[in-house]
Design a protein around this motif. Structure first.
Motif, PDB file in Angstrom:
ATOM      1  N   SER A  17       0.472   1.010  -3.178  1.00  0.00           N
ATOM      2  CA  SER A  17      -0.796   1.654  -2.845  1.00  0.00           C
ATOM      3  C   SER A  17      -0.605   3.152  -2.702  1.00  0.00           C
ATOM      4  CB  SER A  17      -1.356   1.083  -1.534  1.00  0.00           C
ATOM      5  OG  SER A  17      -1.564  -0.293  -1.645  1.00  0.00           O
ATOM      6  N   PRO A  18      -0.783   3.926  -3.764  1.00  0.00           N
ATOM      7  CA  PRO A  18      -0.635   5.370  -3.647  1.00  0.00           C
ATOM      8  C   PRO A  18      -1.850   5.993  -2.979  1.00  0.00           C
ATOM      9  CG  PRO A  18      -1.316   4.793  -5.864  1.00  0.00           C
ATOM     10  CD  PRO A  18      -1.119   3.498  -5.135  1.00  0.00           C
ATOM     11  N   ASN A  19      -1.653   7.220  -2.469  1.00  0.00           N
ATOM     12  CA  ASN A  19      -2.747   8.029  -1.944  1.00  0.00           C
ATOM     13  C   ASN A  19      -3.526   7.318  -0.841  1.00  0.00           C
ATOM     14  OD1 ASN A  19      -2.185  10.111  -3.834  1.00  0.00           O
ATOM     15  ND2 ASN A  19      -3.261   8.916  -5.392  1.00  0.00           N
ATOM     16  N   VAL A  20      -2.814   6.764   0.118  1.00  0.00           N
ATOM     17  CA  VAL A  20      -3.474   6.120   1.238  1.00  0.00           C
ATOM     18  C   VAL A  20      -3.721   7.153   2.335  1.00  0.00           C
ATOM     19  CG1 VAL A  20      -2.426   3.901   0.739  1.00  0.00           C
ATOM     20  CG2 VAL A  20      -1.308   5.460   2.335  1.00  0.00           C
ATOM     21  N   THR A  21      -4.641   6.823   3.233  1.00  0.00           N
ATOM     22  CA  THR A  21      -4.989   7.726   4.323  1.00  0.00           C
ATOM     23  C   THR A  21      -4.842   6.995   5.644  1.00  0.00           C
ATOM     24  OG1 THR A  21      -6.580   8.860   2.902  1.00  0.00           O
ATOM     25  CG2 THR A  21      -6.770   9.226   5.258  1.00  0.00           C
ATOM     26  N   ALA A  38      -5.825   0.755  -1.067  1.00  0.00           N
ATOM     27  CA  ALA A  38      -6.630   0.096  -2.097  1.00  0.00           C
ATOM     28  C   ALA A  38      -6.806  -1.385  -1.813  1.00  0.00           C
ATOM     29  CB  ALA A  38      -5.981   0.296  -3.465  1.00  0.00           C
ATOM     30  N   HIS A  39      -5.984  -1.946  -0.937  1.00  0.00           N
ATOM     31  CA  HIS A  39      -6.030  -3.375  -0.641  1.00  0.00           C
ATOM     32  C   HIS A  39      -6.803  -3.681   0.633  1.00  0.00           C
ATOM     33  CE1 HIS A  39      -2.992  -4.049  -3.772  1.00  0.00           C
ATOM     34  NE2 HIS A  39      -2.428  -2.956  -3.302  1.00  0.00           N
ATOM     35  N   GLY A  40      -7.293  -2.648   1.331  1.00  0.00           N
ATOM     36  CA  GLY A  40      -8.028  -2.863   2.567  1.00  0.00           C
ATOM     37  C   GLY A  40      -7.457  -2.034   3.698  1.00  0.00           C
ATOM     38  N   LEU A  41      -7.730  -2.463   4.925  1.00  0.00           N
ATOM     39  CA  LEU A  41      -7.333  -1.723   6.112  1.00  0.00           C
ATOM     40  C   LEU A  41      -6.169  -2.405   6.823  1.00  0.00           C
ATOM     41  CD1 LEU A  41     -10.785  -0.961   7.811  1.00  0.00           C
ATOM     42  CD2 LEU A  41      -9.600   0.375   6.073  1.00  0.00           C
ATOM     43  N   ALA A  42      -5.317  -1.595   7.428  1.00  0.00           N
ATOM     44  CA  ALA A  42      -4.359  -2.080   8.415  1.00  0.00           C
ATOM     45  C   ALA A  42      -4.707  -1.417   9.740  1.00  0.00           C
ATOM     46  CB  ALA A  42      -2.937  -1.741   8.004  1.00  0.00           C
ATOM     47  N   LEU A 488     -10.916   5.299  12.215  1.00  0.00           N
ATOM     48  CA  LEU A 488     -11.445   5.055  10.876  1.00  0.00           C
ATOM     49  C   LEU A 488     -12.200   6.281  10.370  1.00  0.00           C
ATOM     50  CD1 LEU A 488     -12.022   3.166   8.486  1.00  0.00           C
ATOM     51  CD2 LEU A 488     -13.936   2.211   9.790  1.00  0.00           C
ATOM     52  N   GLY A 489     -12.979   6.917  11.258  1.00  0.00           N
ATOM     53  CA  GLY A 489     -13.690   8.138  10.875  1.00  0.00           C
ATOM     54  C   GLY A 489     -12.743   9.245  10.462  1.00  0.00           C
ATOM     55  N   PRO A 608      -9.700  -6.034   6.542  1.00  0.00           N
ATOM     56  CA  PRO A 608      -8.268  -5.911   6.832  1.00  0.00           C
ATOM     57  C   PRO A 608      -7.417  -6.482   5.702  1.00  0.00           C
ATOM     58  CG  PRO A 608      -9.459  -6.860   8.698  1.00  0.00           C
ATOM     59  CD  PRO A 608     -10.395  -6.858   7.529  1.00  0.00           C
ATOM     60  N   ILE A 609      -6.208  -5.944   5.540  1.00  0.00           N
ATOM     61  CA  ILE A 609      -5.282  -6.451   4.528  1.00  0.00           C
ATOM     62  C   ILE A 609      -4.942  -7.911   4.816  1.00  0.00           C
ATOM     63  CG2 ILE A 609      -2.917  -6.244   3.664  1.00  0.00           C
ATOM     64  CD1 ILE A 609      -3.159  -3.249   4.011  1.00  0.00           C
ATOM     65  N   GLU A 610      -4.679  -8.208   6.078  1.00  0.00           N
ATOM     66  CA  GLU A 610      -4.379  -9.574   6.472  1.00  0.00           C
ATOM     67  C   GLU A 610      -5.539 -10.115   7.291  1.00  0.00           C
ATOM     68  OE1 GLU A 610      -0.639 -10.035   8.334  1.00  0.00           O
ATOM     69  OE2 GLU A 610       0.458  -8.938   6.791  1.00  0.00           O
ATOM     70  N   PRO A 611      -6.096 -11.267   6.939  1.00  0.00           N
ATOM     71  CA  PRO A 611      -7.214 -11.821   7.704  1.00  0.00           C
ATOM     72  C   PRO A 611      -6.823 -12.018   9.162  1.00  0.00           C
ATOM     73  CG  PRO A 611      -6.856 -13.042   5.672  1.00  0.00           C
ATOM     74  CD  PRO A 611      -5.687 -12.122   5.831  1.00  0.00           C
ATOM     75  N   PRO A 612      -7.694 -11.617  10.090  1.00  0.00           N
ATOM     76  CA  PRO A 612      -7.355 -11.765  11.502  1.00  0.00           C
ATOM     77  C   PRO A 612      -7.291 -13.232  11.908  1.00  0.00           C
ATOM     78  CG  PRO A 612      -9.629 -11.066  11.255  1.00  0.00           C
ATOM     79  CD  PRO A 612      -9.014 -11.012   9.891  1.00  0.00           C
ATOM     80  N   ALA A 613      -6.344 -13.535  12.770  1.00  0.00           N
ATOM     81  CA  ALA A 613      -6.233 -14.898  13.296  1.00  0.00           C
ATOM     82  C   ALA A 613      -7.340 -15.128  14.317  1.00  0.00           C
ATOM     83  CB  ALA A 613      -4.866 -15.084  13.950  1.00  0.00           C
ATOM     84  N   PRO A 614      -7.764 -16.373  14.513  1.00  0.00           N
ATOM     85  CA  PRO A 614      -8.773 -16.648  15.544  1.00  0.00           C
ATOM     86  C   PRO A 614      -8.292 -16.156  16.904  1.00  0.00           C
ATOM     87  CG  PRO A 614      -8.409 -18.569  14.149  1.00  0.00           C
ATOM     88  CD  PRO A 614      -7.343 -17.582  13.798  1.00  0.00           C
TER      89      PRO A 614
END
Length: 684
Positions: A17-21, A38-42, A488-489, A608-614
């Motif tokens: 994932s290049p150019n991440v912020t 590019a794959h979502g948020l961490a 996030l902002g 999110p990149i990984e779905p949150p657990a319950p």
């Protein structure tokens, strides 16, 4: 620190994932981190470290990445409270103030305003610089070579004798003619390795007291901010990334800009939440918002009207006036860590003192006092298993013990139960925050009924509906990841810088020769500096704001710079004050030139990149309100069904925050994972 294993990145995803912020928001209690790829948020939240805030950031990033290296070309955008804390705690540099002969006491004389009109013993904040470090040396005429020894020698003597760490130079007419400041600043720079703040570079506006105060504040926080940013910049550069710092105006600044004018970061963190609300609100068609950011230490509110946030040109922080274009954010000491106590008269108070990250609320198990968060643990609105998805353990029995100790400290309160004390704590905190929202709306002539309440921050969702109900606001909006919304902002913010030019030009016929002669130069200068700061030339966006008033008025209205700015001024004055006087001369006081980079295209992903657990813990609880327990279901945000109304009372859990929906309120989820709540008497 603690681990958040379900938030760890997949190394392959990160490396590809290049150019991440990365947005990093340092608060009084937690440091929030959001990485956009590019794959979502961490996502990650770690306890803040007041003595080394950069360490919390770096540790939090490493716990997100696990064994992976930083993604290529990472941009780290950071919101910091370092300058604000240094100013509030008076732990900045030892400053030498240099000005014109006979004007060395300006910082202490100030204005003759009485903030507390009926106080018999009013007190004023002490100036940042004591009298013996204020030197009136410069004559009120152009400097010559023969003047320099009599000016430089005393300065050098004071620097050596008093261990001076920074110098602030503010000459009376420097906002219009900065030649003497430039000469003196250049001469001192050759002889001293100290940061030197020149008032015409800090903020070139008339009103010598406010300009002196702003220059002193800049010098006072400059060494600590330089050291802090340099450490963070070095760590970022070691990972082939680049650092930007969030500014009070809602855009990002380069480290070099922060080195020179660190006072521009005094509202760094709160500004990012407003920027995020603007960005997401635009996509939802929400043009009129009140942003409500409740964290662990304080609550910040701001008004957004017709898609534009409110700005101001002066703030007062710790009793010191500070000039500069900044978002009009009002802050009160009401957060999850706000301490409940009884004052000398036996009245209960909540805040502004905060338990912060250390020791934190009583439930954290570090010997902390009874706080707003403890009140939520006791009343059931904050399930103890839910903090950071269960990764942050708390003990509500410690909250109960702290509540008993508090009420036993005041005989009149001993008849209350711990639950009644907790509910009273929440009511008092609500009143403080209602007052803050009224300050930016009702007191400015706007009815809260015309605005949607945008609630975020780790504790915002626990109070938002009750505040909206008290203020008769039509709906509450809970954006995705509300406890990380400011971070996030930051990750979504664009480069932006404001250049201010003093004009002081009057006209009866609508012609302003000084503005007409110089505006092209102002634009070219701002554009060139924006390109030098890294904004691609094709993407530089320019905007102008004029400060305008009628002759005889003390303060200005801000009008966008356009061919119709005179007509716009008269019309705005009529709307704001109920009258206008087109036949009167008008004065142009200043011009702001704003150069900014492009917005990122498209709607930003919040997945999110990984779905949150319950969330751990039971799916039902009991919430204490108005003297009785309410059986309340608990839901995970990501498991809510789109467009299916849910009726309160209910609790919505997620990693970064918890949302409390009271009885007689209805909640609905949109496809993009936004939540909206309205009273049942209103229409969704």
């Amino acid at each position: 620190a603690f681990d958040s294993p379900r938030l760890s990145h997949k190394s392959a995803d990160m490396e590809a994932s290049p150019n991440v912020t990365l947005g990093a928001d340092t608060g009084g209690t937690f440091t929030d981190l959001v990485l956009i790829t590019a794959h979502g948020l961490a996502l990650n939240k770690v306890p803040s470290l007041p003595t080394a805030p950069q360490t919390a950031i770096l540790n939090g990033i490493q716990s997100m990445l696990g064994s992976a290296e930083w993604p290529r070309a990472t941009k780290l955008v950071h919101g910091t409270t370092v300058a604000t804390n240094a100013l509030l705690q008076r732990e900045g540099a030892k400053v030498l103030f240099v000005t014109n002969q006979g004007f060395e006491d300006i910082p202490e004389i100030g204005r003759q305003n009485r903030e507390l009109l009926y106080s018999l013993q009013p007190s004023r904040p002490l100036p940042l610089v004591p009298q013996h470090l204020r030197l009136g040396l410069v004559p009120r005429r152009p400097l010559t070579d023969s003047d320099m020894p009599s000016i430089l020698d005393p300065i050098l003597e004071f620097v050596a004798r008093e261990a001076i760490e920074a110098i602030a130079i503010c000459l009376l007419d420097a906002f219009e003619d900065p030649a003497n400041e430039r000469i003196l600043g250049a001469a001192l720079a050759k002889k001293l390795p100290l940061p030197i703040s020149l008032s015409h570079q800090v903020h070139p506006r008339h009103r010598e007291f406010e300009r002196s105060s702003t220059t002193l504040v800049n010098a006072f926080v400059q060494p600590v901010m330089r050291a802090y940013c340099q450490r963070l910049q070095e760590a970022t550069a070691a990972q082939q990334g680049r650092l930007e710092i969030m500014g009070s105006h809602g855009g990002t600044l380069t480290p070099q800009e922060v080195f020179e004018t660190p006072y521009l970061t005094l509202l760094s963190g709160p500004a990012a939440g407003v920027a995020a609300a603007l960005r997401f609100g635009k996509g939802l068609g929400l043009d009129n918002l009140v942003t409500f950011d409740m964290g662990g230490t304080s609550t910040d509110v701001c008004l957004i009207r017709n898609g534009r946030p409110a700005f101001r040109n002066q703030a007062d922080i710790s009793g010191l006036p500070i000039l500069g274009r900044m978002l009009d954010i009002h802050t009160v000491g009401a957060g999850g860590g706000s301490i409940a106590r009884f004052d000398a008269g036996g009245a209960m108070q909540v805040g502004p003192q905060s338990a912060g990250a250390q020791p934190g609320p009583a439930a954290y198990g570090r010997g902390g006092p009874f706080t707003v968060s403890d009140a939520h643990f006791l009343t059931g609105t904050l399930p103890p298993h839910n903090l950071l998805g269960g990764a942050f353990p708390v003990d509500p029995s410690l909250s109960a013990a702290a509540a008993e100790a508090l009420k036993n400290s005041q005989p009149a309160a001993s008849r209350l139960s711990a639950l009644e004390l907790a509910e009273g704590t929440l009511m008092l905190a609500n009143q403080t925050m209602i007052g803050a929202i009224r300050k930016i709306s009702v007191e400015r002539g706007f009815s809260p009924r015309a605005f949607t309440l945008c609630a975020f921050g780790g504790a915002g969702g626990l109070h938002a509906c009750e505040l909206a109900e008290a203020l008769e606001m039509p709906r509450v909006w809970f954006p995705p990841h509300p406890g990380l919304f400011s971070a996030l902002g930051m990750a979504l913010c664009k480069r932006s810088r404001v250049w201010t030019h003093s004009l002081l030009e009057e006209s009866r016929d609508g012609r302003f020769p000084k503005l007409e002669a110089q505006h092209a130069h102002f634009w070219e200068q701002a554009r060139a500096e924006a390109i030098e700061a890294g904004i691609p030339a094709a993407d530089v966006h320019m905007e102008g704001i004029l400060g305008i008033r009628y002759r005889g008025q003390a303060y200005e209205l801000e009008i966008p710079y356009s061919p119709r700015f005179i007509q716009e001024f008269h019309q705005t004055h009529q709307r704001r004050f109920g009258w206008s006087a087109p036949e009167q001369p008008i004065q142009l006081i200043y011009l702001h030139v704003i150069a900014s980079g492009p917005d990122s295209t498209g709607e930003p992903s919040t997945t999110p990149i990984e779905p949150p657990a319950p969330a751990p813990g039971p799916n039902r609880t009991n919430v204490f309100r108005h003297g009785r327990f309410l059986p309340t279901p608990c839901f995970d945000r990501d498991q809510l069904t789109v467009d299916t109304p849910l009726h309160g009372p209910l609790i919505v859990r997620e990693y970064s925050s918890t949302i409390w929906i009271p009885p007689a309120w209805t909640l609905i989820k949109t496809e993009a994972n936004h939540l909206f709540a309205v009273e049942d008497s209103r229409s969704l």
